[in-house]
Design a protein around this motif. Structure first.
Motif, PDB file in Angstrom:
ATOM      1  N   ILE B 148       0.861  -1.178   0.000  1.00 23.59           N
ATOM      2  CA  ILE B 148       0.000   0.000   0.000  1.00 23.59           C
ATOM      3  C   ILE B 148       0.893   1.222   0.000  1.00 23.59           C
ATOM      4  O   ILE B 148       1.819   1.325   0.814  1.00 23.59           O
ATOM      5  CB  ILE B 148      -0.938  -0.029   1.217  1.00 23.59           C
ATOM      6  CG1 ILE B 148      -1.866  -1.232   1.033  1.00 23.59           C
ATOM      7  CG2 ILE B 148      -1.747   1.257   1.315  1.00 23.59           C
ATOM      8  CD1 ILE B 148      -2.632  -1.575   2.231  1.00 23.59           C
ATOM      9  N   ILE B 149       0.614   2.121  -0.913  1.00 22.15           N
ATOM     10  CA  ILE B 149       1.432   3.325  -1.015  1.00 22.15           C
ATOM     11  C   ILE B 149       0.640   4.490  -0.452  1.00 22.15           C
ATOM     12  O   ILE B 149      -0.414   4.856  -0.986  1.00 22.15           O
ATOM     13  CB  ILE B 149       1.855   3.558  -2.472  1.00 22.15           C
ATOM     14  CG1 ILE B 149       2.672   2.337  -2.921  1.00 22.15           C
ATOM     15  CG2 ILE B 149       2.672   4.839  -2.604  1.00 22.15           C
ATOM     16  CD1 ILE B 149       2.952   2.302  -4.380  1.00 22.15           C
ATOM     17  N   GLY B 150       1.116   5.043   0.637  1.00 21.44           N
ATOM     18  CA  GLY B 150       0.444   6.181   1.253  1.00 21.44           C
ATOM     19  C   GLY B 150      -0.189   5.818   2.584  1.00 21.44           C
ATOM     20  O   GLY B 150      -1.036   4.930   2.653  1.00 21.44           O
ATOM     21  N   LEU B 156      -4.438   3.331   5.461  1.00 22.11           N
ATOM     22  CA  LEU B 156      -4.404   2.580   6.725  1.00 22.11           C
ATOM     23  C   LEU B 156      -5.629   1.681   6.869  1.00 22.11           C
ATOM     24  O   LEU B 156      -5.528   0.551   7.345  1.00 22.11           O
ATOM     25  CB  LEU B 156      -4.307   3.546   7.912  1.00 22.11           C
ATOM     26  CG  LEU B 156      -2.952   4.251   8.044  1.00 22.11           C
ATOM     27  CD1 LEU B 156      -3.033   5.395   9.055  1.00 22.11           C
ATOM     28  CD2 LEU B 156      -1.852   3.268   8.466  1.00 22.11           C
ATOM     29  N   GLU B 157      -6.787   2.179   6.441  1.00 24.55           N
ATOM     30  CA  GLU B 157      -7.989   1.332   6.518  1.00 24.55           C
ATOM     31  C   GLU B 157      -7.852   0.116   5.619  1.00 24.55           C
ATOM     32  O   GLU B 157      -8.219  -1.005   5.995  1.00 24.55           O
ATOM     33  CB  GLU B 157      -9.233   2.146   6.120  1.00 24.55           C
ATOM     34  CG  GLU B 157      -9.620   3.165   7.180  1.00 24.55           C
ATOM     35  CD  GLU B 157     -10.812   4.028   6.801  1.00 24.55           C
ATOM     36  OE1 GLU B 157     -11.278   4.773   7.657  1.00 24.55           O
ATOM     37  OE2 GLU B 157     -11.274   3.943   5.646  1.00 24.55           O
ATOM     38  N   VAL B 158      -7.323   0.337   4.428  1.00 20.99           N
ATOM     39  CA  VAL B 158      -7.135  -0.774   3.501  1.00 20.99           C
ATOM     40  C   VAL B 158      -6.128  -1.764   4.091  1.00 20.99           C
ATOM     41  O   VAL B 158      -6.327  -2.983   4.042  1.00 20.99           O
ATOM     42  CB  VAL B 158      -6.664  -0.256   2.127  1.00 20.99           C
ATOM     43  CG1 VAL B 158      -6.215  -1.402   1.235  1.00 20.99           C
ATOM     44  CG2 VAL B 158      -7.787   0.526   1.451  1.00 20.99           C
ATOM     45  N   ALA B 159      -5.058  -1.252   4.692  1.00 21.61           N
ATOM     46  CA  ALA B 159      -4.058  -2.130   5.317  1.00 21.61           C
ATOM     47  C   ALA B 159      -4.725  -2.998   6.382  1.00 21.61           C
ATOM     48  O   ALA B 159      -4.499  -4.208   6.450  1.00 21.61           O
ATOM     49  CB  ALA B 159      -2.930  -1.303   5.926  1.00 21.61           C
ATOM     50  N   THR B 170       2.446  -4.609   3.403  1.00 23.29           N
ATOM     51  CA  THR B 170       3.466  -3.599   3.675  1.00 23.29           C
ATOM     52  C   THR B 170       2.881  -2.257   3.261  1.00 23.29           C
ATOM     53  O   THR B 170       2.230  -2.160   2.214  1.00 23.29           O
ATOM     54  CB  THR B 170       4.733  -3.858   2.832  1.00 23.29           C
ATOM     55  OG1 THR B 170       5.218  -5.163   3.132  1.00 23.29           O
ATOM     56  CG2 THR B 170       5.820  -2.834   3.143  1.00 23.29           C
ATOM     57  N   LEU B 171       3.051  -1.255   4.102  1.00 20.10           N
ATOM     58  CA  LEU B 171       2.577   0.097   3.755  1.00 20.10           C
ATOM     59  C   LEU B 171       3.771   1.034   3.802  1.00 20.10           C
ATOM     60  O   LEU B 171       4.494   1.063   4.796  1.00 20.10           O
ATOM     61  CB  LEU B 171       1.479   0.529   4.737  1.00 20.10           C
ATOM     62  CG  LEU B 171       0.821   1.897   4.493  1.00 20.10           C
ATOM     63  CD1 LEU B 171      -0.607   1.891   5.007  1.00 20.10           C
ATOM     64  CD2 LEU B 171       1.586   3.033   5.146  1.00 20.10           C
ATOM     65  N   VAL B 172       3.991   1.760   2.717  1.00 15.15           N
ATOM     66  CA  VAL B 172       5.079   2.743   2.727  1.00 15.15           C
ATOM     67  C   VAL B 172       4.519   4.151   2.720  1.00 15.15           C
ATOM     68  O   VAL B 172       3.545   4.460   2.031  1.00 15.15           O
ATOM     69  CB  VAL B 172       6.049   2.600   1.521  1.00 15.15           C
ATOM     70  CG1 VAL B 172       6.860   1.330   1.632  1.00 15.15           C
ATOM     71  CG2 VAL B 172       5.329   2.678   0.202  1.00 15.15           C
ATOM     72  N   GLU B 173       5.131   4.988   3.540  1.00  9.88           N
ATOM     73  CA  GLU B 173       4.725   6.396   3.629  1.00  9.88           C
ATOM     74  C   GLU B 173       5.982   7.246   3.425  1.00  9.88           C
ATOM     75  O   GLU B 173       6.950   7.121   4.166  1.00  9.88           O
ATOM     76  CB  GLU B 173       4.093   6.664   5.001  1.00  9.88           C
ATOM     77  CG  GLU B 173       3.910   8.137   5.340  1.00  9.88           C
ATOM     78  CD  GLU B 173       3.110   8.919   4.311  1.00  9.88           C
ATOM     79  OE1 GLU B 173       1.973   8.523   4.019  1.00  9.88           O
ATOM     80  OE2 GLU B 173       3.652   9.923   3.798  1.00  9.88           O
ATOM     81  N   LEU B 174       5.914   8.094   2.435  1.00 10.71           N
ATOM     82  CA  LEU B 174       7.057   8.925   2.075  1.00 10.71           C
ATOM     83  C   LEU B 174       7.430   9.930   3.171  1.00 10.71           C
ATOM     84  O   LEU B 174       8.594  10.173   3.455  1.00 10.71           O
ATOM     85  CB  LEU B 174       6.720   9.654   0.772  1.00 10.71           C
ATOM     86  CG  LEU B 174       7.726  10.648   0.225  1.00 10.71           C
ATOM     87  CD1 LEU B 174       9.018   9.933  -0.128  1.00 10.71           C
ATOM     88  CD2 LEU B 174       7.153  11.326  -1.018  1.00 10.71           C
ATOM     89  N   GLN B 175       6.400  10.506   3.815  1.00  9.67           N
ATOM     90  CA  GLN B 175       6.661  11.478   4.888  1.00  9.67           C
ATOM     91  C   GLN B 175       7.263  10.757   6.094  1.00  9.67           C
ATOM     92  O   GLN B 175       7.219   9.544   6.188  1.00  9.67           O
ATOM     93  CB  GLN B 175       5.362  12.158   5.326  1.00  9.67           C
ATOM     94  CG  GLN B 175       4.577  12.810   4.207  1.00  9.67           C
ATOM     95  CD  GLN B 175       5.298  13.995   3.615  1.00  9.67           C
ATOM     96  OE1 GLN B 175       5.865  14.792   4.342  1.00  9.67           O
ATOM     97  NE2 GLN B 175       5.300  14.089   2.290  1.00  9.67           N
TER      98      GLN B 175
END
Ligand SMILES: Cc1cc2nc3c(=O)[nH]c(=O)nc-3n(C[C@H](O)[C@H](O)[C@H](O)COP(=O)(O)OP(=O)(O)OC[C@H]3O[C@@H](n4cnc5c(N)ncnc54)[C@H](O)[C@@H]3O)c2cc1C
Ligand code: FES
Lengths: 106, 396
Positions: B148-150, B156-159, B170-175
């Motif tokens: 998940i990107i973002g 987060l709900e989708v995760a 896996t969820l990646v957050e650029l910030q």
């Protein structure tokens, strides 16, 4: 299908047939019963679907959840013993003949 | 007969049509949407509906006979391609229609990843519509690997939903932190540990370099140098207001279709509401993406079309469900300079109160309905408890 009767704050009665398994809130929206707002569409997040349920059916409408109970403590119209969030009550055969009163404010 | 035409059969469009009838309007109402489904709720798309816990019928905002019974001409799978304000007409694929009042309720469109980093590979999805969910669901299953990107609310709900279905997420957050754009560090921290406890791999401060694969996406290369194998990708990096039609018509557009306090665009007979509209609030152009706002603003516009002359005053609130945690947010936190935390009465419940000086702006209530309802009333009434009382759990 069971029949339930909504009574608006002004005392107007709307008897409607209700599909098993849907929530009382969904039935109210579907039939355009005035006074049920349901801003969160049933997520138990807004408390604008507050209704007073016929005490005779208290044992049949399912138990009140902790979160629901906390929300009900802050409704726009006063909480009473028969208060529920109508999105949390599901239509069942046993509810045939039940009345649901809509409060003056949501 | 006076004819109100609404473009966009989503939350705002359907509320507006219903409100016109509710207020006694007996002219023509036409509601045009380019999706195949009658107006439905989007929030469950990233929650219960994504994992099959709700059926499509229960997503519908109104019952099947609602529109016909009220003489609302609902046209689905129909795109409006052009507005000709000088003639007060719109063009659909095969015909043209005259209007007296026109409403743009076109919503927003998810931002996609650029094609040159793999954004157009198969199995790379965004999530906005039932059709999107229908594409995603065949890929959900135990042992599948999702990226998940973002790390905003939808990501987060989708995760949470996917990992509850056995998908390894896996969820990646650029910030540097999840929810960085929308919430305080305290709220981010709560959800970071919630997801970590439930087995979601959260990677913050790391960007996506590229998605790779021949026929479909197979690997993701991240800015920390790592490369992970994936079966599918969901991109949740935000939306853009759907303003193409408005721009082509020459309406003023700035962070959405500009409307005045009544909801009118720069063209007198054209109105806008919901995710696509930006309005002036506290001296800036604001756009709010939430169901309660879409309903409220649409209903205000309905009243104003009928001459009510009522300014729109937002009373923003929002919610998010992740695992068994319910987050409820009252107010808008923009401009806060201090956060006051407060423990709730139940274990695991807490709330974070955003202040600018002594003024209460917003509250994030986590499994804490009491804090949420208290805060909502205070904020709607423009009242601020003292930050000290908040911390002590005392209110006046
Ligand atoms: C996955 C997801 C989860 C969400 N969760 C929450 C939540 O928990 N709480 C919350 O408050 N909000 C949530 N939201 C946001 C909320 O759903 C939106 O704010 C709301 O739907 C906005 O309503 P709208 O009518 O402005 O736009 P939409 O509901 O998007 O409706 C716009 C419609 O117009 C159509 N359209 C656009 N252009 C044209 C054209 N030219 N011709 C014909 N039709 C057109 C679009 O296809 C669309 O159907 C969520 C959104 C998503 C996507
Ligand atoms: S509809 Fe929001 S709490 Fe019932």
């Amino acid at each position: 299908m069971p029949t339930i009767t909504f009574i608006t704050a002004e005392g107007k009665e709307h008897a409607v047939t209700a599909e098993i398994g849907r929530s009382v809130m969904e039935i109210a929206l579907e039939k355009s019963i005035p006074g049920v707002v349901a801003e969160c569409n049933g997520s138990a997040a807004c408390a604008t679907c507050h209704c007073y349920f016929d005490p005779a059916y208290a044992d049949m409408i399912g138990a009140i959840g902790e979160h629901e109970s906390d929300m009900l403590d802050f409704t726009a119209s006063p909480r009473r013993p028969e208060s529920r969030l109508s999105c949390q009550v599901r239509i069942a055969d046993a509810l045939d003949g039940m009345t649901v009163r809509i409060p003056a404010m949501q | 007969m006076r004819h109100v035409v609404i473009i966009g059969a989503g939350q705002a469009g359907s509320s507006l049509a219903a409100k016109l009838r509710g207020l006694g309007f007996d002219g023509r109402v036409t509601l045009i949407g380019d999706e195949a489904h009658p107006p439905y709720q989007r929030p469950p798309l990233s929650k219960a509906y994504l994992t099959g816990k709700l059926d499509a019928d229960s997503l519908a905002l109104r019952g099947p006979s609602f529109y016909a019974e009220r003489g609302i001409d609902l046209r689905l799978a129909t795109k409006v391609t052009r507005i000709i304000p000088a003639k007060k007409r719109i063009e659909l694929s095969a015909e043209s229609l005259a209007y007296d009042d026109l409403v743009l309720a076109t919503g927003a469109t998810p931002i996609r990843l650029p094609a040159d980093i793999g954004g157009s590979l198969a199995n790379v999805f965004t999530l906005r519509t039932i059709a999107d969910v229908e594409e995603i669901t065949p890929h959900i299953g135990a042992g599948k690997r999702a990226l998940i990107i973002g790390g905003g609310y939808i990501g987060l709900e989708v995760a949470a939903a996917l990992s509850q279905s056995g998908v390894s997420v896996t969820l990646v957050e650029l910030q540097e932190r999840i929810l960085g754009r929308v919430a305080a560090a305290e709220t981010s921290a709560y959800f970071r540990s919630l997801h970590a406890e439930r087995g979601v791999r959260l990677v913050e401060g790391v960007g996506l370099v590229s998605l790779e694969g021949e026929d479909r996406v197979r690997r993701a290369r991240l800015s920390d140098g790592s490369c992970i194998d994936v079966d599918f990708v969901i991109v949740g990096i935000g939306v853009r207001p759907s303003v193409a039609l408005a721009e082509a018509t020459g309406l003023a557009v700035e962070n959405g279709i500009c409307v005045d306090a009544l909801g009118r665009t720069s063209e007198a007979a054209i109105w806008a509401a919901g995710d696509c509209a930006s309005f002036l609030w506290d001296g800036r152009r604001l756009r709010i993406e939430s169901v309660p706002h879409a309903i409220d603003q649409a209903e205000t516009v309905a009243a104003n079309i009928l001459g009510a002359n009522r300014d729109y005053r937002p009373r923003p609130w929002f919610w998010s469900d992740q695992f068994d945690v319910k987050l409820q947010i009252a107010g808008l936190n923009t401009g806060y300079d201090r956060i006051v935390g407060r423990k709730g009465a139940k274990p695991g419940s807490c709330s974070y109160w955003y202040f600018a000086g002594e003024k209460l702006l917003a509250v994030d209530a986590i499994n804490d309905a009491r804090a949420y309802m208290t805060a909502k009333k205070l904020i709607d009434a423009g009242r601020s408890p003292s930050p000290l009382d908040v911390a002590d759990g005392v209110f006046t």
